[in-house]
Design an enzyme around this catalytic site. Structure first.
Site, PDB file in Angstrom:
ATOM      1  N   GLU A   1       0.835  -1.147   0.021  1.00 47.31           N
ATOM      2  CA  GLU A   1      -0.045   0.034  -0.009  1.00 47.31           C
ATOM      3  C   GLU A   1       0.852   1.274  -0.002  1.00 47.31           C
ATOM      4  O   GLU A   1       2.108   1.192   0.675  1.00 47.31           O
ATOM      5  CB  GLU A   1      -0.751   0.010   1.250  1.00 47.31           C
ATOM      6  CG  GLU A   1      -1.863   1.051   1.120  1.00 47.31           C
ATOM      7  CD  GLU A   1      -3.077   1.078   2.442  1.00 47.31           C
ATOM      8  OE1 GLU A   1      -4.041   1.722   2.104  1.00 47.31           O
ATOM      9  OE2 GLU A   1      -2.319   0.564   3.350  1.00 47.31           O
TER      10      GLU A   1
ATOM     11  N   GLY B   1       2.678   0.918  11.572  1.00 47.47           N
ATOM     12  CA  GLY B   1       2.433   0.011  12.474  1.00 47.47           C
ATOM     13  C   GLY B   1       1.943  -1.322  12.138  1.00 47.47           C
ATOM     14  O   GLY B   1       2.341  -2.164  12.707  1.00 47.47           O
TER      15      GLY B   1
ATOM     16  N   ASN C   1      -3.101  -6.698   4.718  1.00 48.98           N
ATOM     17  CA  ASN C   1      -3.151  -7.682   3.530  1.00 48.98           C
ATOM     18  C   ASN C   1      -4.254  -8.817   3.718  1.00 48.98           C
ATOM     19  O   ASN C   1      -4.372  -9.169   4.905  1.00 48.98           O
ATOM     20  CB  ASN C   1      -1.740  -8.255   3.565  1.00 48.98           C
ATOM     21  CG  ASN C   1      -0.354  -7.357   3.564  1.00 48.98           C
ATOM     22  OD1 ASN C   1      -0.438  -6.273   2.759  1.00 48.98           O
ATOM     23  ND2 ASN C   1       0.261  -7.479   4.304  1.00 48.98           N
TER      24      ASN C   1
ATOM     25  N   GLU D   1      -6.929  -3.568  11.744  1.00 52.26           N
ATOM     26  CA  GLU D   1      -6.298  -4.462  10.668  1.00 52.26           C
ATOM     27  C   GLU D   1      -7.512  -5.536  10.398  1.00 52.26           C
ATOM     28  O   GLU D   1      -7.722  -5.826   9.194  1.00 52.26           O
ATOM     29  CB  GLU D   1      -5.123  -5.027  10.772  1.00 52.26           C
ATOM     30  CG  GLU D   1      -3.945  -4.092  10.842  1.00 52.26           C
ATOM     31  CD  GLU D   1      -3.800  -3.009  10.282  1.00 52.26           C
ATOM     32  OE1 GLU D   1      -4.182  -3.114   8.972  1.00 52.26           O
ATOM     33  OE2 GLU D   1      -3.594  -1.821  10.559  1.00 52.26           O
TER      34      GLU D   1
ATOM     35  N   HIS E   1     -10.338  -3.963   8.660  1.00 52.13           N
ATOM     36  CA  HIS E   1      -9.897  -3.828   7.148  1.00 52.13           C
ATOM     37  C   HIS E   1     -10.298  -5.103   6.357  1.00 52.13           C
ATOM     38  O   HIS E   1     -10.057  -4.656   4.951  1.00 52.13           O
ATOM     39  CB  HIS E   1      -8.519  -3.630   6.885  1.00 52.13           C
ATOM     40  CG  HIS E   1      -8.050  -2.064   7.189  1.00 52.13           C
ATOM     41  ND1 HIS E   1      -8.828  -1.165   6.545  1.00 52.13           N
ATOM     42  CD2 HIS E   1      -7.166  -1.422   7.983  1.00 52.13           C
ATOM     43  CE1 HIS E   1      -8.199   0.323   6.647  1.00 52.13           C
ATOM     44  NE2 HIS E   1      -7.350   0.015   7.631  1.00 52.13           N
TER      45      HIS E   1
END
Length: 842
Positions: A124, A256, A260, A293, A296
């Site tokens: 990213e 941090g 993925n 995460e 996400h």
């Protein structure tokens, strides 16, 4: 770019961890409704060796250029025109770099003391092109087949489970993974090395992956991940769609963590829990990052942004829902109350500048020191405001959103329309567009007249701007108390510059922005503010509200609408018995700023009040940690101890130095909940402690401890400054090197030295990753600029470091942000100095 769209990638990679080179083959299935004679692909830091077109007529060589280093693209000319579906097979080579971006190497030391490497990726926002040729945009989704040829003793990791593994001659093996769902290139992950793996089996296999000897430290993070996954699947009404989800700790990582799909990566201190080193507060932060995460995996991975301008949808949802998830699993921590201080406050600080940006830009968004507080924190705060106003209908809306757009891409209007439809409330889309499409935020001036409550709004900025025309659709929540003591909460929707609403009967006190869920400042008439102070003193309103009342007042001090004396007198009058961690932490931050930048009597008053408050609370909760401390008490103690030292508290300094001396004698390490305060105080008050701190840093095997010690290096006095700078540049790993320099900007002993330090070490600092360097630059300008006669603005106007040529537009944006913060602090100091002078003249 091109009218062509990718359908599928077959990627074959052969990485070499001895030479740090790799070779690869990418076979890309493409589709086009139009006739094409050539196309442009993304590529950077790779060398194309051959290219062949595969279509119905056979396999044909194709002409190609090498990737342009500036444009990061290369052109392929087809030997014949094509349309419909066809394929390209591209052979290429590249390097496994050391920049922590693209396909890179990360070093660790094994149990025998040997330095070893793993190869991993960080793609990213646009770094996948450094590992394989592709159409590297989030909307260019495709499926992926990935395989590696690697040394037989290494472990391979990617987004999907291993489908097949076969031995090859020469001590090699081929590892092929299952096909991915349709996904964006930036979410792909490659990992090769010696790894330890811990599994938590279930419908979805969860795995913790670390370098050898560390996987036991990931047990707590893995257990939390299971609880978080169960919650998010229910909350979003959508099962996690992949068969496995990895949590991978990386020794070298610039950010941090990274989302993925199915293979999340983390800096080690944000996944590994070190006994005797990880504090309660650090554990909460670790869980919050894991949850961020995991959110996400739906927001960004399952449903991706149509363009990078919608990146904020990914990050804002992950920011707020990561905190909501932790709050659900550990409700006793009060995470969503702390969210106001630990996330929203950052957004307020950035968005209080005239030169800010909207949450949603008209062009590609990039995460920088200037944009991150808006894209992450402000976006999250605006969403939290909307969620709080809409209530439980948000859950049905999110479920509908994921079902409708799964494996696709969206824009923000797609989400607003879905939420409006599911909530049954008209105007949701208009309200949200209003908040994300314009910069800044409002202050709301409120007063009660008879049975009416009257609101007026205008844009809030630290530096006065009489030309501001912005107007917001504001969801208002108001707490009322009547003469009889009866309490009410009412909601209003303010759609114009002025708004009047009815109040309950007999209202004598009121507080706007209940729970601080709204992203706006509230300005009261002085009489109403004093009455509100009585609610604070009697603790009738909650801790988040008591925090917000003093925080809004201090914001008006910074804008010039109130004075520092107003703030100090209000806090002295109504917060003298305060015990809740949120208002106390807010007060400490405000008093620390006044102590750093003011001069004369007003500074002395702020410092004295800070010292009295810190010592009062420390006397109540104890200077030493207890096994019975809850998280917020533990975190408050650490903050108060360090603030007390800066406020010249002999009691705090003596206590912390005793703990440091005990650690020096080898008796015991400082308790993890106060270790940061111990090490910072040692650096701040005892020059001889420098050798011990640096030796401990070099010997540490814990990333958490290295973070704490790196921050302590920024707390030294003038006499050890040059040594601290040299140690940071020579011995602190690149991933942490920015930490001491950012800490120096908050060190009252070094403020007058910052600018000269920066100029003397500029070339070395410019070798930092660009996104770390800009944090250093912004910190130094904002504080150091107060104490130099040099023209900082003139320096920045001509500052164009060659090593950051492609990053200059973002560096300028960060510089402009820092200059306005500097100007706002100069104006505050000037106003307060003038106020004291006028009083002396009287």
């Amino acid at each position: 770019m091109t009218a062509l769209r990718p359908v599928h990638y077959t990627l074959h990679l052969e990485p070499d961890l001895e030479t740090f080179a790799f070779s690869g083959t990418a076979e890309i299935v493409l589709e086009s409704e139009d006739v094409q004679s050539d196309m442009v692909l993304n590529g950077a830091q790779i060398s194309v060796r051959s290219c062949r077109l595969l279509n119905e007529s056979g396999e044909h060589p194709a002409e190609f250029s090498q990737p342009d280093p500036d444009k990061q693209t290369f052109r392929i000319r087809f030997p014949e025109t094509v349309t419909g579906r066809f394929s390209l097979r591209i052979e290429y080579t590249g390097s496994i770099n050391d920049s922590m971006m693209g396909f890179y190497r990360s070093a660790y030391t094994d149990a025998s003391g040997r330095k070893k490497y793993i190869a991993v990726t960080q793609f990213e926002e646009a770094e996948a092109r450094k590992a394989f040729p592709c159409l590297d945009e989030p909307a260019m989704k495709a499926t992926f087949d990935v395989e590696y040829v690697i040394d037989a003793g290494l472990t391979a990791v990617s987004n999907m489970p291993v489908e097949h593994e076969a031995a090859l001659p020469g001590g090699k093996k081929r590892v092929r993974f299952e096909r991915t769902p349709v996904m964006s290139t930036y979410l792909l992950f490659f990992g090769v090395g010696e790894f330890d793996i811990l599994e938590d089996k279930g419908r979805v296999l969860l795995r913790a992956i670390t370098t050898p000897g560390k996987v036991h430290l990931a047990e707590q993070g893995l257990r939390f991940a299971r609880k978080c996954l169960d919650y998010l699947e229910k909350e979003f009404g959508t099962p996690y769609p992949l068969p496995k989800l990895d949590l991978i700790a990386l020794p070298d990582f610039a950010f941090g963590a990274m989302e993925n799909w199915g293979a999340m990566t983390f800096r080690e201190n944000l996944l590994l829990v070190y006994p005797g080193i990880t504090s309660q507060k650090a554990l909460q932060s670790l869980y919050t990052v894991i949850a961020h995460e995991m959110v996400h995996q739906w927001f960004g991975d399952l449903v991706s942004p149509a363009e990078w301008k919608y990146l904020w949808l990914n990050e804002s949802f992950a920011t707020v829902y990561g905190n909501i998830a932790v709050d659900h699993v550990y409700p006793e921590w009060g995470t969503m109350d702390s969210y106001v201080l630990e996330s929203t406050a950052s957004a307020f600080g950035r968005d209080s500048l005239q030169r800010t940006i909207p949450v949603e830009l008209d062009k590609e968004a990039k995460i920088t020191a200037s944009t991150a507080p808006i894209i992450y924190e402000k976006g999250g705060a605006v969403l939290w405001m909307a969620f709080s106003f809409l209530g439980k209908t948000i859950q049905a809306g999110l479920s509908e959103y994921f079902h409708k757009f799964a494996y696709g891409v969206t824009t923000s209007p797609d989400l607003w329309k879905t939420l409006e439809s599911s909530s049954g409330q008209r105007g949701v889309a208009a309200m949200m567009e209003n908040w994300v499409r314009q910069p800044g935020y409002p202050e709301v001036h409120v007063r009660v007249k008879g049975d009416r409550i009257i609101f007026e709004q205008k844009r809030f900025t630290y530096i006065r701007n009489d030309d501001a025309k912005e107007k917001w659709i504001i969801p208002l929540t108001v707490f009322f108390q009547s003469r009889t003591g009866k309490m009410f909460i009412r909601k209003y929707l303010m759609e114009d510059s002025c708004f009047e609403g009815e109040t309950p009967q007999g209202v004598v006190m009121f507080k706007v922005n209940v729970g601080q869920t709204g992203f706006y400042r509230v300005r009261y008439e002085q009489e109403d503010l004093n009455r509100l102070g009585e609610l604070v003193r009697d603790q009738i309103v909650g801790g988040a509200d008591r925090y917000g009342i003093q925080d809004d007042l201090f914001a008006f001090v910074r804008s010039g609408a109130a004075s520092a004396e107003n703030y100090l007198r209000f806090v002295e009058a109504f917060y003298e018995k305060e015990t809740h961690h949120l208002p106390l932490r807010g007060m400490m931050g405000s008093l620390s700023l006044l102590g750093m930048i003011l001069e004369g009597n007003r500074r002395a008053e702020a410092v004295a009040l800070g010292r009295r408050t810190a010592e009062r609370i420390l006397d109540q909760i104890g200077y030493a940690p207890s096994d019975y401390d809850d998280l917020n008490t533990a975190a408050l103690r650490s903050i108060l101890l360090w603030n007390a030292v800066q406020f010249d508290s002999g009691k705090a300094r003596e206590f912390l130095m005793e703990r440091f001396d005990t650690a020096e004698k080898g008796a015991s390490l400082p308790h993890p909940d106060i270790a940061d305060a111990v090490y910072r105080t040692a650096a701040f008050t005892e020059p001889k402690a420098f050798e011990s701190l640096t030796a401990r840093f070099l010997a540490s095997e814990s990333e958490q401890e290295r973070m704490i010690l790196a921050a302590a290096l920024g707390c030294v006095g003038k006499e050890r400054l040059q040594e601290a700078v040299r140690f940071a540049l020579d011995n602190v790993p690149p991933r942490l090197r920015f930490v001491p320099f950012v800490m120096m900007a908050g060190n009252s002993k070094l403020m007058g030295e910052l600018w000269d330090m920066f100029l003397a070490n500029r070339k070395a600092l410019e070798t930092l990753p660009a996104f770390h360097f800009e944090r250093v630059l912004a910190s130094v300008i904002t504080v150091g600029g107060l104490f130099t006669n040099d023209d900082v603005r003139e320096f920045l106007d001509s500052y164009k470091p060659e090593s950051m040529k492609s990053y200059l537009p973002y560096l300028k944006q960060t510089g402009d942000m820092a200059l306005e913060k500097l100007e706002a602090l100069k104006q505050l100091r000037g106003r307060e100095s003038a106020d004291q002078s006028s009083r002396l003249e009287c």
